[in-house]
Scaffold this active site. Structure first.
Site, PDB file in Angstrom:
ATOM      1  N   VAL A  34      -5.072 -11.785   7.492  1.00  0.00           N
ATOM      2  CA  VAL A  34      -5.876 -13.009   7.408  1.00  0.00           C
ATOM      3  C   VAL A  34      -4.953 -14.232   7.323  1.00  0.00           C
ATOM      4  CG1 VAL A  34      -8.016 -12.106   6.431  1.00  0.00           C
ATOM      5  CG2 VAL A  34      -6.100 -12.601   4.909  1.00  0.00           C
ATOM      6  N   TRP A  82       0.835  -1.203   0.000  1.00  0.00           N
ATOM      7  CA  TRP A  82       0.000   0.000   0.000  1.00  0.00           C
ATOM      8  C   TRP A  82       0.867   1.250   0.000  1.00  0.00           C
ATOM      9  CZ3 TRP A  82      -0.738  -4.162   3.346  1.00  0.00           C
ATOM     10  CH2 TRP A  82      -1.873  -4.935   3.089  1.00  0.00           C
ATOM     11  N   HIS A 128      -6.851   1.461   2.742  1.00  0.00           N
ATOM     12  CA  HIS A 128      -7.891   0.444   2.547  1.00  0.00           C
ATOM     13  C   HIS A 128      -8.948   0.621   3.631  1.00  0.00           C
ATOM     14  CE1 HIS A 128      -5.126  -2.576   5.001  1.00  0.00           C
ATOM     15  NE2 HIS A 128      -5.208  -1.393   5.554  1.00  0.00           N
ATOM     16  N   ALA A 160     -13.007 -12.227   6.643  1.00  0.00           N
ATOM     17  CA  ALA A 160     -13.028 -10.835   6.189  1.00  0.00           C
ATOM     18  C   ALA A 160     -12.805 -10.824   4.685  1.00  0.00           C
ATOM     19  CB  ALA A 160     -11.941 -10.023   6.889  1.00  0.00           C
ATOM     20  N   ARG A 186      -4.381   6.054  -2.399  1.00  0.00           N
ATOM     21  CA  ARG A 186      -3.065   5.441  -2.644  1.00  0.00           C
ATOM     22  C   ARG A 186      -2.193   6.421  -3.405  1.00  0.00           C
ATOM     23  NH1 ARG A 186      -4.073  -0.611  -2.943  1.00  0.00           N
ATOM     24  NH2 ARG A 186      -5.561  -0.803  -1.244  1.00  0.00           N
TER      25      ARG A 186
HETATM   26  N1  DAH Z   1      -7.428  -4.482   2.371  1.00  0.00           N
HETATM   27  C1  DAH Z   1      -7.041  -5.261   1.232  1.00  0.00           C
HETATM   28  C2  DAH Z   1      -6.487  -4.342   0.155  1.00  0.00           C
HETATM   29  O1  DAH Z   1      -6.686  -3.183   0.231  1.00  0.00           O
HETATM   30  C3  DAH Z   1      -8.207  -6.040   0.677  1.00  0.00           C
HETATM   31  C4  DAH Z   1      -8.549  -7.161   1.577  1.00  0.00           C
HETATM   32  C5  DAH Z   1      -8.002  -8.413   1.406  1.00  0.00           C
HETATM   33  C6  DAH Z   1      -9.434  -6.960   2.644  1.00  0.00           C
HETATM   34  C7  DAH Z   1      -8.327  -9.454   2.205  1.00  0.00           C
HETATM   35  C8  DAH Z   1      -9.734  -8.005   3.492  1.00  0.00           C
HETATM   36  C9  DAH Z   1      -9.170  -9.258   3.232  1.00  0.00           C
HETATM   37  O2  DAH Z   1     -10.578  -7.868   4.523  1.00  0.00           O
HETATM   38  O3  DAH Z   1      -9.501 -10.301   4.082  1.00  0.00           O
HETATM   39  O4  DAH Z   1      -5.881  -4.799  -0.773  1.00  0.00           O
END
Ligand code: DAH
Length: 362
Positions: A261, A158, A178, A315, A204
């Site tokens: 995760v 990120w 995010h 999630a 971003r």
């Molecule tokens: N936050 C991640 C992103 O911005 C996307 C994401 C991936 C959110 C996996 C989640 C997850 O809750 O379990 O790329």
């Protein structure tokens, strides 16, 4: 000349003049001149006194007839002018009811709003609450509490805009990259079970291209309870994908890595354009990735005081613009926020598509 002749001449002249009058002021002048207290008729009638008595009745009667005739003609003229004025007003204020109407400009829902509503509605039907949170965020929520410590290489995932502000005990101030920090904020505040969906803007520090904007939306979702398993994750997300892209869709889960995760996954749908045969939209692969997901990392549960021995959760996060692009065949993300009305108006045509999606989702 006798009075009778004078009266006849006066009457004739008066009536002739009156007939030519078409203006109210001129008519008023006429009235003063002929019928006024010092008008011509009065002048003539004054001569009555000088007549021999036997001629007076006949002359008087003639005078009355002349007066009545002039007055009646005057009344007619007043009416004539009134009608003419009315007719002129009607003509002047005429409305052409056969002219085509002016179409008022009708706004329409922005494609992002539209897809966000569709997405949240699908999850709302599955019992998720909708939450939103701050776009200016602390490092702690955006990274640290999500198992991304400082200097962790995963931070490279990120590119971050930092806010020029003094850091707090929650670290540096930044624009959230995010919507995942809302997992922490919600779980900090509520005891399990939780089922929440979070639509919102993220930022971003990226080069802008057909597929990248520095501001875009994400939809985060998560569910935590006792006995939540990967099967719940798969069932929920497959249900979502079919509600949005059609009941015939197949879904594919593959391993992916996200620090918050374990295990992590990405979900793809079989291409809704070619039904998996391979086309331009799916880069000939037959599959299109639409979101990242996983089982919430025990460390994340610990951070918010949930006992990972008792509770578990899944999630997921997705990019709604990307989903709208896939669904509506939009080729570049830049169109979303360029505010070109020609693009935004085009989307009126999507109403039918959305109605179909709504019907399929129920
Ligand atoms: N936050 C991640 C992103 O911005 C996307 C994401 C991936 C959110 C996996 C989640 C997850 O809750 O379990 O790329």
């Amino acid at each position: 000349m006798g009075i009778a002749e004078d009266l006849a001449a006066l009457r004739e002249r008066g009536l002739a003049q009156l007939a030519a009058i078409s203006e109210a002021e001129v008519l008023e002048e006429w009235r003063t001149r002929y019928l006024g207290r010092r008008g011509e008729l009065t002048q003539v009638l004054r001569g009555l006194g000088a007549l021999p008595p036997e001629e007076r009745p006949a002359a008087g009667a003639a005078g009355n007839r002349a007066k009545e005739a002039l007055e009646a003609a005057y009344d007619d003229a007043v009416e004539r002018l009134r009608r003419a004025a009315l007719a002129a007003a009607i003509e002047r204020e005429r409305v052409d009811v056969t002219l085509p109407g002016r179409t008022p400009q009708v706004g329409q829902v922005h494609p992002t709003t539209r897809i966000l509503r569709e997405i949240t509605a699908i999850f709302a039907r599955m019992g998720f609450d909708v939450a939103d949170g701050p776009e200016v965020e602390w490092d702690y929520y955006n990274f640290e509490a999500l198992n991304i410590p400082p200097d962790h290489p995963a931070r490279d995932m990120w590119d971050t805009f930092y806010v020029d502000a003094p850091p707090s005990e929650r670290g540096a101030m930044l624009l959230r990259t995010h919507t995942s920090p809302m997992q922490i904020r919600v779980m900090d505040r509520y005891a399990p079970p939780v089922r929440v969906i979070v639509p919102g803007k993220v930022y971003r520090y990226e080069a802008i291209s057909a597929r990248h904007e520095s501001m875009f939306y994400q939809v985060e979702g998560f569910a935590v309870d006792r006995n939540i398993t990967m099967a719940d994750l798969k069932g929920t997300l497959a249900r979502f994908a079919r509600a949005l892209f059609g009941e015939e869709r197949r879904v594919r889960f593959r391993c992916d890595y996200f620090p918050f995760v374990e295990p992590g996954a990405e979900m793809a749908i079989d291409c809704h354009l070619c039904n998996g045969a391979g086309c331009r939209l799916c880069s000939q692969s037959g599959w299109i990735e639409i979101l990242g997901a996983g089982m919430i990392h025990p460390k994340v549960l610990q951070v918010v005081g949930y006992d990972p021995g008792v509770y578990s959760g899944f999630a997921f996060g997705m990019g709604p613009e990307r989903i709208a692009m896939l669904k509506y065949g939009i080729e570049t993300i830049r169109l979303f926020y360029a505010n070109d009305l020609r693009f935004l108006r085009q989307l009126r045509m999507l109403d039918g598509a959305v109605a179909r999606a709504d019907a399929g989702g129920r």
